[in-house]
Design an enzyme around this catalytic site. Sequence first.
Site, PDB file in Angstrom:
ATOM      1  N   ILE A  28       2.485   1.244   0.952  1.00 34.38           N
ATOM      2  CA  ILE A  28       3.696   2.047   0.795  1.00 34.38           C
ATOM      3  C   ILE A  28       4.032   2.769   2.093  1.00 34.38           C
ATOM      4  O   ILE A  28       3.138   3.171   2.843  1.00 34.38           O
ATOM      5  CB  ILE A  28       3.538   3.061  -0.364  1.00 34.38           C
ATOM      6  CG1 ILE A  28       4.898   3.673  -0.746  1.00 34.38           C
ATOM      7  CG2 ILE A  28       2.527   4.154  -0.003  1.00 34.38           C
ATOM      8  CD1 ILE A  28       4.872   4.415  -2.069  1.00 34.38           C
ATOM      9  N   THR A  29       5.323   2.887   2.357  1.00 37.22           N
ATOM     10  CA  THR A  29       5.774   3.680   3.500  1.00 37.22           C
ATOM     11  C   THR A  29       7.081   4.359   3.142  1.00 37.22           C
ATOM     12  O   THR A  29       7.647   4.148   2.064  1.00 37.22           O
ATOM     13  CB  THR A  29       5.913   2.833   4.774  1.00 37.22           C
ATOM     14  OG1 THR A  29       6.019   3.701   5.912  1.00 37.22           O
ATOM     15  CG2 THR A  29       7.130   1.924   4.718  1.00 37.22           C
ATOM     16  N   TYR A  30       7.547   5.184   4.063  1.00 39.57           N
ATOM     17  CA  TYR A  30       8.791   5.932   3.871  1.00 39.57           C
ATOM     18  C   TYR A  30       9.749   5.616   5.008  1.00 39.57           C
ATOM     19  O   TYR A  30       9.341   5.526   6.171  1.00 39.57           O
ATOM     20  CB  TYR A  30       8.503   7.438   3.852  1.00 39.57           C
ATOM     21  CG  TYR A  30       9.744   8.303   3.934  1.00 39.57           C
ATOM     22  CD1 TYR A  30      10.609   8.415   2.844  1.00 39.57           C
ATOM     23  CD2 TYR A  30      10.055   8.998   5.101  1.00 39.57           C
ATOM     24  CE1 TYR A  30      11.759   9.188   2.924  1.00 39.57           C
ATOM     25  CE2 TYR A  30      11.200   9.779   5.186  1.00 39.57           C
ATOM     26  CZ  TYR A  30      12.044   9.872   4.095  1.00 39.57           C
ATOM     27  OH  TYR A  30      13.179  10.643   4.178  1.00 39.57           O
TER      28      TYR A  30
ATOM     29  N   VAL B 246       9.465  -3.271  12.054  1.00 36.61           N
ATOM     30  CA  VAL B 246       8.720  -2.095  12.493  1.00 36.61           C
ATOM     31  C   VAL B 246       9.609  -0.861  12.407  1.00 36.61           C
ATOM     32  O   VAL B 246      10.822  -0.929  12.619  1.00 36.61           O
ATOM     33  CB  VAL B 246       8.202  -2.290  13.938  1.00 36.61           C
ATOM     34  CG1 VAL B 246       9.346  -2.465  14.930  1.00 36.61           C
ATOM     35  CG2 VAL B 246       7.290  -1.144  14.356  1.00 36.61           C
TER      36      VAL B 246
ATOM     37  N   ARG C 159       7.276  -7.738   1.758  1.00 40.19           N
ATOM     38  CA  ARG C 159       6.495  -7.694   3.001  1.00 40.19           C
ATOM     39  C   ARG C 159       5.027  -7.450   2.680  1.00 40.19           C
ATOM     40  O   ARG C 159       4.655  -7.098   1.551  1.00 40.19           O
ATOM     41  CB  ARG C 159       7.008  -6.575   3.913  1.00 40.19           C
ATOM     42  CG  ARG C 159       6.926  -5.195   3.280  1.00 40.19           C
ATOM     43  CD  ARG C 159       7.026  -4.077   4.293  1.00 40.19           C
ATOM     44  NE  ARG C 159       7.108  -2.777   3.636  1.00 40.19           N
ATOM     45  CZ  ARG C 159       6.094  -2.114   3.121  1.00 40.19           C
ATOM     46  NH1 ARG C 159       4.869  -2.645   3.144  1.00 40.19           N
ATOM     47  NH2 ARG C 159       6.263  -0.936   2.547  1.00 40.19           N
TER      48      ARG C 159
ATOM     49  N   ALA D 259       5.032   2.193  11.910  1.00 34.40           N
ATOM     50  CA  ALA D 259       4.458   1.311  10.891  1.00 34.40           C
ATOM     51  C   ALA D 259       5.131  -0.050  10.976  1.00 34.40           C
ATOM     52  O   ALA D 259       6.302  -0.151  11.364  1.00 34.40           O
ATOM     53  CB  ALA D 259       4.653   1.908   9.501  1.00 34.40           C
TER      54      ALA D 259
ATOM     55  N   CYS E 131       0.817   3.932   4.086  1.00 35.54           N
ATOM     56  CA  CYS E 131       0.186   2.625   4.316  1.00 35.54           C
ATOM     57  C   CYS E 131      -1.134   2.493   3.563  1.00 35.54           C
ATOM     58  O   CYS E 131      -2.000   1.698   3.936  1.00 35.54           O
ATOM     59  CB  CYS E 131      -0.001   2.371   5.806  1.00 35.54           C
ATOM     60  SG  CYS E 131       1.542   2.462   6.737  1.00 35.54           S
TER      61      CYS E 131
END
Length: 229
Positions: free
Chosen positions: A73-75, A155, A69, A141, A172
Amino acid sequence: MIPIDIVERGLQDYAACFDEMQTFTARRGPDTPDTIWLVEHPPVFTLGLAGDPAHLLAPGNIPLVKVDRGGQITYHGPGQVVAYLLLDLRRRGLFVKALVDAIEAAVIQTLATYNVASERKAGAPGIYLSSGPHAGAKIAALGLKIRNGCSYHGVSLNLAMDLSPFTQINPCGYAGLETVDMVTAGARDASGRAVDANDWQTVSRDLANALVAQLQQRAQAHPAEAATA
C-alpha cells in the site's frame, strides 16, 4: 535510439489515470511510442496485487483503489511527483531488473540535483534518505506492472506534501516506516533556494529527463531477449 515522449498531464483522478494506463497498454502496437506521464493526484491510497488490506490502518475519508502493480500500500496526494512509465521493454531491450535499476538511479540523480543524498535499500524497493536527521526515511516509492513485455505504473517522488496520510498506513507494508518529502529533507536548487510546492513542474521535468537518460543508457543490443512477463 528509441525516443521517449514526456507528457505533462497535471492533476488527475487516480482511478481514471489507472484505467487510461491499462487501455493504452492493451492497445499498444509495434509502433506505439514509449511515453512517460507526469501526474499529480488528489488524495488516494493504492493497494498492489498482493497487498494486505491490514496495512491500511485508518482510511478516514481517503479512498482506496486496488490496482494491478506489484508492492503493498502507498499514498498519492498533492505535492507529489508521479511518473508513469509506459514502455515497450522488448523493443527497448530492457529486462525488468534493468528498468527498476534505471528508475531508482534517476530518482537518486534528481534528488542529488537538489542537494538531497539518497540511496537504495536491498530488498526494499524505493529510495531512502542516506544522511541527516531523517536518514533511512523513504522519499520515493515504485511499483510496476509488466504485460506482454510492456510496462505501466511507475514511481512517486514526494516533493512538498501533507505527510500525515502516511501515518494512516504501513507504507509499502513496513510498520513504522518514516516517510518524508523533499521539503523535509532540506532540498535546495542550484541557487540555494529552498524548494516548495511551486517547483512541481521543474522537479517533475528533471525527474523525467533523468529517467529518459537512465533508460537509454541501459538499452540492450538484443531486444528479443528482454522482458517476457
